[in-house]
Design an enzyme around this catalytic site. Structure first.
Site, mmCIF file in Angstrom:
data_model
loop_
_atom_site.group_PDB
_atom_site.id
_atom_site.type_symbol
_atom_site.label_atom_id
_atom_site.label_comp_id
_atom_site.label_asym_id
_atom_site.label_seq_id
_atom_site.Cartn_x
_atom_site.Cartn_y
_atom_site.Cartn_z
ATOM 1 N N TYR A 42 -4.604 -2.051 9.570
ATOM 2 C CA TYR A 42 -3.486 -1.694 8.695
ATOM 3 C C TYR A 42 -3.450 -0.198 8.465
ATOM 4 O O TYR A 42 -4.483 0.438 8.254
ATOM 5 C CB TYR A 42 -3.677 -2.385 7.344
ATOM 6 C CG TYR A 42 -2.581 -2.130 6.325
ATOM 7 C CD1 TYR A 42 -1.282 -2.571 6.537
ATOM 8 C CD2 TYR A 42 -2.860 -1.472 5.127
ATOM 9 C CE1 TYR A 42 -0.285 -2.355 5.591
ATOM 10 C CE2 TYR A 42 -1.872 -1.261 4.169
ATOM 11 C CZ TYR A 42 -0.589 -1.707 4.407
ATOM 12 O OH TYR A 42 0.392 -1.502 3.467
ATOM 13 N N ASP A 84 2.772 0.082 7.012
ATOM 14 C CA ASP A 84 3.582 0.097 5.791
ATOM 15 C C ASP A 84 4.728 1.089 5.994
ATOM 16 O O ASP A 84 4.498 2.297 6.083
ATOM 17 C CB ASP A 84 2.640 0.561 4.667
ATOM 18 C CG ASP A 84 3.295 0.661 3.308
ATOM 19 O OD1 ASP A 84 4.519 0.485 3.202
ATOM 20 O OD2 ASP A 84 2.545 0.931 2.336
ATOM 21 N N ARG A 156 8.473 -7.447 2.414
ATOM 22 C CA ARG A 156 7.637 -7.416 1.204
ATOM 23 C C ARG A 156 8.540 -7.510 -0.005
ATOM 24 O O ARG A 156 9.521 -6.767 -0.105
ATOM 25 C CB ARG A 156 6.830 -6.124 1.176
ATOM 26 C CG ARG A 156 6.300 -5.762 -0.208
ATOM 27 C CD ARG A 156 5.304 -4.638 -0.141
ATOM 28 N NE ARG A 156 5.302 -3.861 -1.370
ATOM 29 C CZ ARG A 156 4.484 -2.828 -1.614
ATOM 30 N NH1 ARG A 156 3.603 -2.462 -0.706
ATOM 31 N NH2 ARG A 156 4.557 -2.168 -2.747
HETATM 32 C C1 LIG Z 1 -0.329 -1.850 0.050
HETATM 33 C C2 LIG Z 1 0.221 -0.565 -0.443
HETATM 34 O O1 LIG Z 1 1.618 -0.591 -0.312
HETATM 35 C C3 LIG Z 1 -0.276 0.610 0.398
HETATM 36 O O2 LIG Z 1 0.481 1.579 0.543
HETATM 37 O O3 LIG Z 1 -1.423 0.555 0.844
HETATM 38 C C4 LIG Z 1 -0.167 -0.260 -1.922
HETATM 39 C C5 LIG Z 1 -1.649 -0.341 -2.197
HETATM 40 C C6 LIG Z 1 -2.109 0.280 -3.496
HETATM 41 O O4 LIG Z 1 -1.511 1.265 -3.957
HETATM 42 O O5 LIG Z 1 -3.129 -0.164 -4.022
HETATM 43 C C7 LIG Z 1 0.641 -1.187 -2.826
HETATM 44 O O6 LIG Z 1 0.191 -2.312 -3.075
HETATM 45 O O7 LIG Z 1 1.730 -0.778 -3.251
HETATM 46 MG MG LIG Z 2 2.558 1.078 0.302
#
Ligand SMILES: C[C@](O)(C(=O)O)[C@H](CC(=O)O)C(=O)O
Ligand SMILES: [Mg+2]
Length: 292
Positions: A42, A84, A156
């Site tokens: 990821y 992401d 999401r």
């Molecule tokens: C998954 C996430 O979108 C990310 O950018 O890694 C974040 C993670 C985090 O800030 O803890 C999110 O959950 O928004």
């Molecule tokens: Mg994020």
């Protein structure tokens, strides 16, 4: 023939219950994850903002910033990479460009969220989401732009924290109808909420086990049992590496040497092992040594 990255992601998902997806802030972390046995990687939006730009996760990085970091990882490993893409960076044509660029970069899957463009971390207060219709349009644009049908478009939803569980589930259903392949159910507060998502939607579900957020750190068995097909650890290795680096900085500053912390460091031998350093060196000798 080499399979596409999207195919490899789907294959890994089909062969795991659940699929553990580990955040890798850079290409070297990706190599370590591969050697540890992970089947999918990821690239975190927060991670790109924090690690590569020293910025908070507030929608300040651009598509190019993220595609650059993604390409470094896909160049180093064939493990499928989920990226992401925040809100997709714009309207329909911007989103189409985003999908094309990430596919071209060898990315396997992306997740796009239903927050407003002025986005926040999913686990922070005062998030705002766009209408279901607007998010459906984002997904249609993304799906239409895909050239490899196996490239994964994951929707999401941040709506559970804003509008409640029922609304999050309804949105997930609408997003799947619009062509999304998988659902990222963000910031759920109960294990049972995954169960409710799973019962209502006919698609793989991702659970985000980010630390210091709204979701408890459930283990993979609990999550699988509750219906999660994928478990994400977006920033775990980044957070750990940050603290380790800070400890070394403080030791250097306080002690004037690193002897007290050298045991906490990865050795040169281990570094070279992950890099395959000796194979490269042997290649050099084979190609250019004078006593051939
Ligand atoms: C998954 C996430 O979108 C990310 O950018 O890694 C974040 C993670 C985090 O800030 O803890 C999110 O959950 O928004
Ligand atoms: Mg994020």
């Amino acid at each position: 023939m080499k399979t596409s990255a999207g195919f490899r992601f789907r294959h890994a998902l089909a062969n795991s219950n659940p699929l553990q997806i580990v955040g890798t802030a850079n290409a070297y972390f990706a190599l370590m994850a591969e050697h540890t046995g992970f089947k999918a990687l990821y690239l975190s939006g927060a991670g790109v903002a924090n690690a590569s730009y020293g910025l908070p996760d507030l929608g300040m990085t651009s598509m190019n910033d993220v595609v650059t970091d993604a390409s470094r990882i896909t160049s180093a490993t064939d493990l499928p990479l989920l990226v992401d893409i925040d809100t997709g960076w714009g309207g329909a044509f911007n989103i189409a460009r985003t999908i094309k660029e990430f596919e071209k970069a060898g990315v396997a899957a992306v997740h796009m969220e239903d927050q407003v463009a002025q986005k926040r971390c999913g686990h922070r207060p005062n998030k705002a989401v766009v209408s279901t219709e607007e998010m459906v349009d984002r997904i249609k644009a993304a799906v239409d732009a895909r050239t490899d049908e196996n490239f994964v478009i994951m929707a999401r939803t941040d709506a559970v924290a804003v509008e409640g569980l029922e609304s999050g589930i309804e949105r997930a259903q609408a997003y799947l109808e619009a062509g999304a392949n998988m659902i990222f159910a963000e910031a759920l507060t109960e294990l049972d909420h995954y169960r409710e998502f799973k019962a209502a939607v006919n698609a793989p579900i991702l659970a985000n086990m980010t630390e210091f957020g709204k979701t408890q750190l459930f283990n993979k068995e609990e999550l699988a049992e509750a219906g999660a097909d994928m478990v994400l650890y977006p920033l775990s290795t980044f957070r750990a590496a940050n603290q380790a680096a800070l400890n070394v900085m403080q030791a250097l500053m306080n002690d004037g040497h690193q002897r007290n912390v050298v045991d906490t460091m990865q050795t040169r031998a281990d570094l070279y092992e992950h890099l395959g350093y000796h194979d490269f060196e042997n290649k050099l000798d084979e190609l250019f040594s004078s006593d051939k």
